[in-house]
Design a protein around this motif. Structure first.
Motif, short mmCIF file in Angstrom:
data_model
loop_
_atom_site.label_atom_id
_atom_site.label_comp_id
_atom_site.label_asym_id
_atom_site.label_seq_id
_atom_site.Cartn_x
_atom_site.Cartn_y
_atom_site.Cartn_z
N GLU A 110 67.84 59.90 40.00
CA GLU A 110 68.33 59.29 38.77
C GLU A 110 67.59 58.01 38.42
N LYS A 111 66.86 57.44 39.34
CA LYS A 111 66.16 56.19 39.11
C LYS A 111 64.65 56.35 38.95
N VAL A 112 64.16 57.57 38.84
CA VAL A 112 62.72 57.82 38.73
C VAL A 112 62.17 57.19 37.45
N MET A 113 62.81 57.40 36.32
CA MET A 113 62.33 56.85 35.06
C MET A 113 62.36 55.33 35.08
N ALA A 114 63.39 54.74 35.65
CA ALA A 114 63.48 53.28 35.73
C ALA A 114 62.32 52.71 36.55
N THR A 115 61.98 53.39 37.63
CA THR A 115 60.86 52.95 38.46
C THR A 115 59.54 53.03 37.71
N LEU A 116 59.33 54.11 36.98
CA LEU A 116 58.08 54.26 36.23
C LEU A 116 57.99 53.30 35.05
N LEU A 117 59.10 53.09 34.36
CA LEU A 117 59.08 52.20 33.20
C LEU A 117 58.98 50.74 33.59
N GLU A 118 59.36 50.40 34.79
CA GLU A 118 59.24 49.02 35.26
C GLU A 118 57.79 48.54 35.19
N GLN A 119 56.86 49.45 35.43
CA GLN A 119 55.44 49.12 35.39
C GLN A 119 54.95 48.88 33.96
N LEU A 120 55.65 49.43 32.96
CA LEU A 120 55.21 49.32 31.56
C LEU A 120 55.91 48.21 30.79
N LYS A 121 56.96 47.62 31.34
CA LYS A 121 57.76 46.65 30.60
C LYS A 121 56.94 45.47 30.08
N ALA A 122 55.98 45.02 30.83
CA ALA A 122 55.19 43.86 30.41
C ALA A 122 54.26 44.18 29.24
N GLN A 123 53.93 45.44 29.04
CA GLN A 123 52.99 45.83 28.00
C GLN A 123 53.64 46.09 26.65
#
Length: 87
Positions: free
Chosen positions: A17-30
């Motif tokens: 359930e946390k896969v998307m949150a983990t991946l999007l964490e890398q994109l938040k700064a952009q």
């Protein structure tokens, strides 16, 4: 397992359930905003989107029968908030 076969009401203590949150964490700064469009069903994609989100918008048609499903969706949001995304 297909996303359409997943039912979030049952087994919700899994790391998937946390896969998307983990991946999007890398994109938040952009990005200033990341919009995730998904269905209102209790599926893995919806649970992932809610677990990764800061806000949730639930669009509903202005029709009596369309509003019948709102309590179910709000229950899903509450469940995901309690288990995966208290923020």
């Amino acid at each position: 397992m297909q996303l359409s076969q997943y039912n979030a009401v049952g087994d919700v203590d899994r790391a998937c359930e946390k896969v998307m949150a983990t991946l999007l964490e890398q994109l938040k700064a952009q990005y200033d905003y990341i919009i995730i469009d998904c269905g209102q069903k209790h599926e893995l994609l919806t649970v992932n989107a809610l677990a990764a989100s800061d806000y949730c918008i639930i669009p509903v048609q202005a029709h009596f029968l369309a509003s019948e499903g709102i309590p179910d969706v709000l229950e899903l949001v509450k469940s995901v908030r309690e288990k995966f995304n208290p923020g």
